[in-house]
Motif scaffolding. Structure first.
Motif, PDB file in Angstrom:
ATOM      1  N   GLN A 176     -11.181  -6.559  10.038  1.00  0.00           N
ATOM      2  CA  GLN A 176      -9.861  -6.179   9.528  1.00  0.00           C
ATOM      3  C   GLN A 176      -9.249  -7.315   8.714  1.00  0.00           C
ATOM      4  N   ILE A 177      -9.361  -8.545   9.224  1.00  0.00           N
ATOM      5  CA  ILE A 177      -8.828  -9.703   8.515  1.00  0.00           C
ATOM      6  C   ILE A 177      -9.527  -9.867   7.164  1.00  0.00           C
ATOM      7  N   ALA A 178     -10.841  -9.714   7.156  1.00  0.00           N
ATOM      8  CA  ALA A 178     -11.600  -9.847   5.904  1.00  0.00           C
ATOM      9  C   ALA A 178     -11.215  -8.755   4.912  1.00  0.00           C
ATOM     10  N   GLU A 179     -11.064  -7.531   5.394  1.00  0.00           N
ATOM     11  CA  GLU A 179     -10.675  -6.428   4.505  1.00  0.00           C
ATOM     12  C   GLU A 179      -9.312  -6.687   3.893  1.00  0.00           C
ATOM     13  N   GLN A 180      -8.373  -7.181   4.703  1.00  0.00           N
ATOM     14  CA  GLN A 180      -7.037  -7.466   4.184  1.00  0.00           C
ATOM     15  C   GLN A 180      -7.084  -8.561   3.129  1.00  0.00           C
ATOM     16  N   SER A 181      -7.923  -9.569   3.353  1.00  0.00           N
ATOM     17  CA  SER A 181      -7.991 -10.663   2.383  1.00  0.00           C
ATOM     18  C   SER A 181      -8.698 -10.237   1.098  1.00  0.00           C
TER      19      SER A 181
END
Length: 71
Positions: free
Chosen positions: A57-62
């Motif tokens: 999720q963090i990677a997708e947001q970034s």
């Protein structure tokens, strides 16, 4: 073969904090001294799976909000 070598060694503390945060959310007690030999495979898998989901999720947001850009 899995390796415990981190690409960014400074991330070690953040990953430990994430592990304890996820375990607490799941109601799983982890030992602060690092020994968790009494942890069941089921609970370890729940923690690992939740951490993986959170990191994705963090990677997708970034990357702009969605993994659909890569498909």
């Amino acid at each position: 073969m899995a390796s415990k070598t981190l690409v960014v060694p400074q991330a070690s503390q953040a990953l430990d904090m994430l592990k304890f945060e996820v375990a607490q959310e799941l109601g799983i007690q982890l030992s602060p001294d690092g020994y968790n030999g009494n942890l069941t495979t089921y609970h370890a898998g729940k923690i690992g799976g939740s951490i993986t989901r959170r990191l994705v999720q963090i990677a997708e947001q970034s990357l702009g909000g969605s993994s659909q850009n890569w498909r």
